[in-house]
Enzyme design. Structure first.
Site, PDB file in Angstrom:
ATOM      1  N   ASP A 261       0.798  -1.272   0.018  1.00 33.75           N
ATOM      2  CA  ASP A 261       0.388   0.624   0.120  1.00 33.75           C
ATOM      3  C   ASP A 261       0.914   1.797   0.090  1.00 33.75           C
ATOM      4  O   ASP A 261       1.787   1.770   0.900  1.00 33.75           O
ATOM      5  CB  ASP A 261      -0.428   0.184   1.535  1.00 33.75           C
ATOM      6  CG  ASP A 261      -2.254   1.548   1.327  1.00 33.75           C
ATOM      7  OD1 ASP A 261      -2.853   0.543   1.412  1.00 33.75           O
ATOM      8  OD2 ASP A 261      -1.511   2.382   1.172  1.00 33.75           O
ATOM      9  N   ASN A 269      -2.327  13.199  -3.459  1.00 36.41           N
ATOM     10  CA  ASN A 269      -3.851  13.783  -3.903  1.00 36.41           C
ATOM     11  C   ASN A 269      -4.221  14.501  -3.823  1.00 36.41           C
ATOM     12  O   ASN A 269      -4.869  15.674  -4.780  1.00 36.41           O
ATOM     13  CB  ASN A 269      -5.234  12.441  -4.047  1.00 36.41           C
ATOM     14  CG  ASN A 269      -4.971  11.395  -4.716  1.00 36.41           C
ATOM     15  OD1 ASN A 269      -4.962  11.311  -6.013  1.00 36.41           O
ATOM     16  ND2 ASN A 269      -5.424  10.335  -4.286  1.00 36.41           N
ATOM     17  N   HIS A 274      -5.777  15.008  -8.648  1.00 33.88           N
ATOM     18  CA  HIS A 274      -4.917  13.261  -8.584  1.00 33.88           C
ATOM     19  C   HIS A 274      -5.463  13.094 -10.195  1.00 33.88           C
ATOM     20  O   HIS A 274      -4.149  12.236 -10.286  1.00 33.88           O
ATOM     21  CB  HIS A 274      -6.741  12.989  -9.516  1.00 33.88           C
ATOM     22  CG  HIS A 274      -8.144  12.798  -8.294  1.00 33.88           C
ATOM     23  ND1 HIS A 274      -8.050  13.478  -6.908  1.00 33.88           N
ATOM     24  CD2 HIS A 274      -8.381  11.505  -7.104  1.00 33.88           C
ATOM     25  CE1 HIS A 274      -8.843  13.596  -5.455  1.00 33.88           C
ATOM     26  NE2 HIS A 274      -8.674  11.909  -5.584  1.00 33.88           N
ATOM     27  N   GLU A 304      -5.055   2.218  -4.331  1.00 39.02           N
ATOM     28  CA  GLU A 304      -3.289   2.243  -3.908  1.00 39.02           C
ATOM     29  C   GLU A 304      -2.846   1.127  -3.070  1.00 39.02           C
ATOM     30  O   GLU A 304      -1.482   0.992  -3.077  1.00 39.02           O
ATOM     31  CB  GLU A 304      -2.536   3.512  -3.851  1.00 39.02           C
ATOM     32  CG  GLU A 304      -3.997   4.110  -2.336  1.00 39.02           C
ATOM     33  CD  GLU A 304      -3.617   3.809  -0.873  1.00 39.02           C
ATOM     34  OE1 GLU A 304      -3.997   2.671  -1.218  1.00 39.02           O
ATOM     35  OE2 GLU A 304      -2.613   3.970  -0.670  1.00 39.02           O
TER      36      GLU A 304
HETATM   37  P1  GH3 Z   1      -1.379   5.392   4.844  1.00 40.63           P
HETATM   38  O1  GH3 Z   1      -0.036   5.775   4.105  1.00 40.63           O
HETATM   39  O2  GH3 Z   1      -1.328   5.126   6.163  1.00 40.63           O
HETATM   40  O3  GH3 Z   1      -1.379   4.522   3.599  1.00 40.63           O
HETATM   41  O4  GH3 Z   1      -2.117   6.476   3.785  1.00 40.63           O
HETATM   42  P2  GH3 Z   1      -2.813   7.083   2.676  1.00 40.63           P
HETATM   43  O5  GH3 Z   1      -3.212   8.910   2.658  1.00 40.63           O
HETATM   44  O6  GH3 Z   1      -2.268   6.027   1.349  1.00 40.63           O
HETATM   45  O7  GH3 Z   1      -4.475   5.846   2.859  1.00 40.63           O
HETATM   46  P3  GH3 Z   1      -6.071   6.090   2.442  1.00 40.63           P
HETATM   47  O8  GH3 Z   1      -6.255   4.847   1.879  1.00 40.63           O
HETATM   48  O9  GH3 Z   1      -6.872   7.142   3.439  1.00 40.63           O
HETATM   49  O10 GH3 Z   1      -5.768   6.493   1.029  1.00 40.63           O
HETATM   50  C1  GH3 Z   1      -5.290   5.999   0.403  1.00 40.63           C
HETATM   51  C2  GH3 Z   1      -5.734   7.210  -1.204  1.00 40.63           C
HETATM   52  O11 GH3 Z   1      -6.189   6.876  -2.712  1.00 40.63           O
HETATM   53  C3  GH3 Z   1      -7.277   8.123  -1.291  1.00 40.63           C
HETATM   54  C4  GH3 Z   1      -8.574   7.653  -1.910  1.00 40.63           C
HETATM   55  O12 GH3 Z   1      -8.064   8.753  -3.063  1.00 40.63           O
HETATM   56  C5  GH3 Z   1      -6.367   7.547  -2.998  1.00 40.63           C
HETATM   57  N1  GH3 Z   1      -7.014   6.440  -3.894  1.00 40.63           N
HETATM   58  C6  GH3 Z   1      -7.736   5.680  -5.186  1.00 40.63           C
HETATM   59  N2  GH3 Z   1      -7.632   5.220  -5.717  1.00 40.63           N
HETATM   60  C7  GH3 Z   1      -6.824   5.931  -6.659  1.00 40.63           C
HETATM   61  C8  GH3 Z   1      -6.929   6.419  -7.983  1.00 40.63           C
HETATM   62  O13 GH3 Z   1      -7.439   5.408  -8.749  1.00 40.63           O
HETATM   63  N3  GH3 Z   1      -6.476   7.672  -8.333  1.00 40.63           N
HETATM   64  C9  GH3 Z   1      -5.921   8.659  -7.803  1.00 40.63           C
HETATM   65  N4  GH3 Z   1      -5.879   9.990  -7.650  1.00 40.63           N
HETATM   66  N5  GH3 Z   1      -6.015   8.409  -6.812  1.00 40.63           N
HETATM   67  C10 GH3 Z   1      -6.948   6.905  -5.542  1.00 40.63           C
HETATM   68 MG    MG Z   2      -1.799   4.397   1.210  1.00 49.12          MG
HETATM   69 MG    MG Z   3      -4.943   2.276   1.070  1.00 46.85          MG
END
Ligand code: GH3
Ligand code: MG
Ligand code: MG
Length: 395
Positions: A261, A269, A274, A304
């Protein structure tokens, strides 16, 4: 109207119908060059038949030459359609020369009225025979892998058509040798019209079959891949995971599942937008793909989150080392967003081993995910492989 004339009319109508249908299907979402060529080939054949039938009322020599010219061009278009499923290309020079010779002979025979009916029957056949044999050979050898059965069926129909045309010439020569027997000629023309209908329908259906197989393969590819990164998706890795468990169970082997992850990805983002977030995901996907061995199965399983089935790993230590390789590959990414503005990302991971940590996806994914969150708690950018490891490995 004689029996033969009725059947030739049916043959014409059938080719109009199949040709039109092929063109309509070729224009659909799945654009098919093969069906477009094939459709025009069938329509050209139908037009040729129509013109030769018109010879009953219009100047016979002209209509005979024109109609049979169209009939001679039809197999060129049809064979081009078949081979367009492959990388093979018909030689324009050879096909052009053969077609020109065929047309010249037809014009000469009809203009001189020298045994014109026999010439009209025989002259268009050699080019059709050669082209259909070439098409049959090429489609079996180089046709799409996804439609192997349909390719073979189509090749069989092409060979059958060649046999029908060859037998037709032999039979007509034999019949015309003796005294002209109207009834016998009528039956023979009728039988060959029926054979021609059967091969026309069978070949068209097998071309439809090939396109259906290609569309199915395309749908399966889309259903199993992630549109942003092009990596296999969760559905795909689940299928491969099940194959891997049965293979490992059969051979008494181990394998590992690593779950990753990206760290603080939400901030990427939030701060950069994005679009930059998507670029990071693509860069991470290609870094992971570069780090994987050919037997590993890599997928994007969530926003992610990525997972890798490490099929060559027999021990937890080896699997954790392999997971480190993936983590380091992501750590090395430098996304240049502007002068002096490089974006760096890190990634945390958890590893589980089959069969020690579980025998199915839920158990192994659960264990790996638990360790991934332990890695997050321990400070991120690290790999955890055991539940009692609270620090994780950063190498
Ligand atoms: P951590 O280190 O704890 O994993 O923190 P984090 O910020 O990575 O974790 P969190 O799950 O809060 O955030 C994941 C983010 O990924 C939230 C979402 O907006 C973003 N995301 C998910 N899919 C996509 C995508 O296809 N494109 C983009 N740009 N962002 C995405
Ligand atoms: Mg993450
Ligand atoms: Mg995640």
């Amino acid at each position: 109207m004689s029996r033969a004339q009725t059947l030739v009319l049916a043959l014409l109508a059938l080719h109009l119908l199949l040709g039109g249908l092929s063109l309509v299907i070729a224009r659909g979402e799945h654009r098919s060059a093969a069906l477009r060529w094939w459709g025009w080939g069938l329509l050209t054949y139908a037009a040729g038949l129509l013109v030769t039938i018109g010879a009953a009322v219009l100047p016979r020599a002209f209509m005979g030459a024109a109609g049979n010219t169209l009939i001679s061009i039809s197999p060129v278009l049809c064979a081009t359609g078949i081979v367009s499923h492959t990388r093979f290309e018909l030689s324009r020079a050879w096909v052009g020369a053969a077609a020109a010779l065929t047309v010249a002979l037809l014009i000469a025979a009809n203009a001189a009225d020298y045994r014109a009916p026999l010439a009209n029957l025989i002259v268009p056949t050699p080019i059709a025979i050669v082209l259909f044999l070439v098409a049959a050979f090429v489609i079996v050898r180089d046709g799409p892998r996804e439609s192997r059965m349909a390719n073979q069926f189509l090749a069989g129909v092409c060979v059958l058509a060649v046999a029908v045309w060859s037998i037709r010439i032999a039979v007509m020569l034999w019949v015309l040798e003796g005294a002209y027997d109207r009834e016998r000629v009528d039956i023979i023309i009728s039988l060959f019209a029926i054979a021609q209908m059967v091969t026309g329908v069978a070949a068209t259906l097998s071309l439809f079959w090939i396109d259906v197989r290609l569309m199915q393969a395309e749908l399966a590819r889309v259903a199993h891949s992630d549109s942003l990164t092009g990596l296999p998706n969760r559905r795909a890795i689940l299928t491969r995971f099940i194959e891997e468990t049965s293979r490992a169970a059969r051979h008494g082997q181990h394998f590992a599942l690593a779950v990753f992850d990206l760290d603080h990805f939400k901030q990427v983002n939030d701060k950069r937008g994005h679009i930059v977030g998507d670029e990071v995901l693509k860069a991470a996907a290609s870094a992971l793909a570069g780090a994987k061995r050919s037997e590993d199965i890599l997928a994007r399983i969530g926003g992610e989150e990525f997972a890798v089935v490490l099929s060559s790993q027999q021990s937890l230590g080896g699997a954790v080392d392999a997971a480190q390789r993936f983590r380091e590959a992501v750590e090395r990414i430098e996304l240049r967003l502007g002068v002096g503005d490089d974006l760096r990302v890190t990634m945390s991971g958890g590893v589980a081993l089959y069969p020690e940590d579980g025998l199915d996806w839920d158990a192994l994914y659960g264990a790996a995910d638990r360790r991934l969150y332990a890695a997050k708690r321990a400070g991120r950018n690290r790999i955890v492989g055991r539940d009692d490891d609270t620090q994780g490995k950063t190498r």
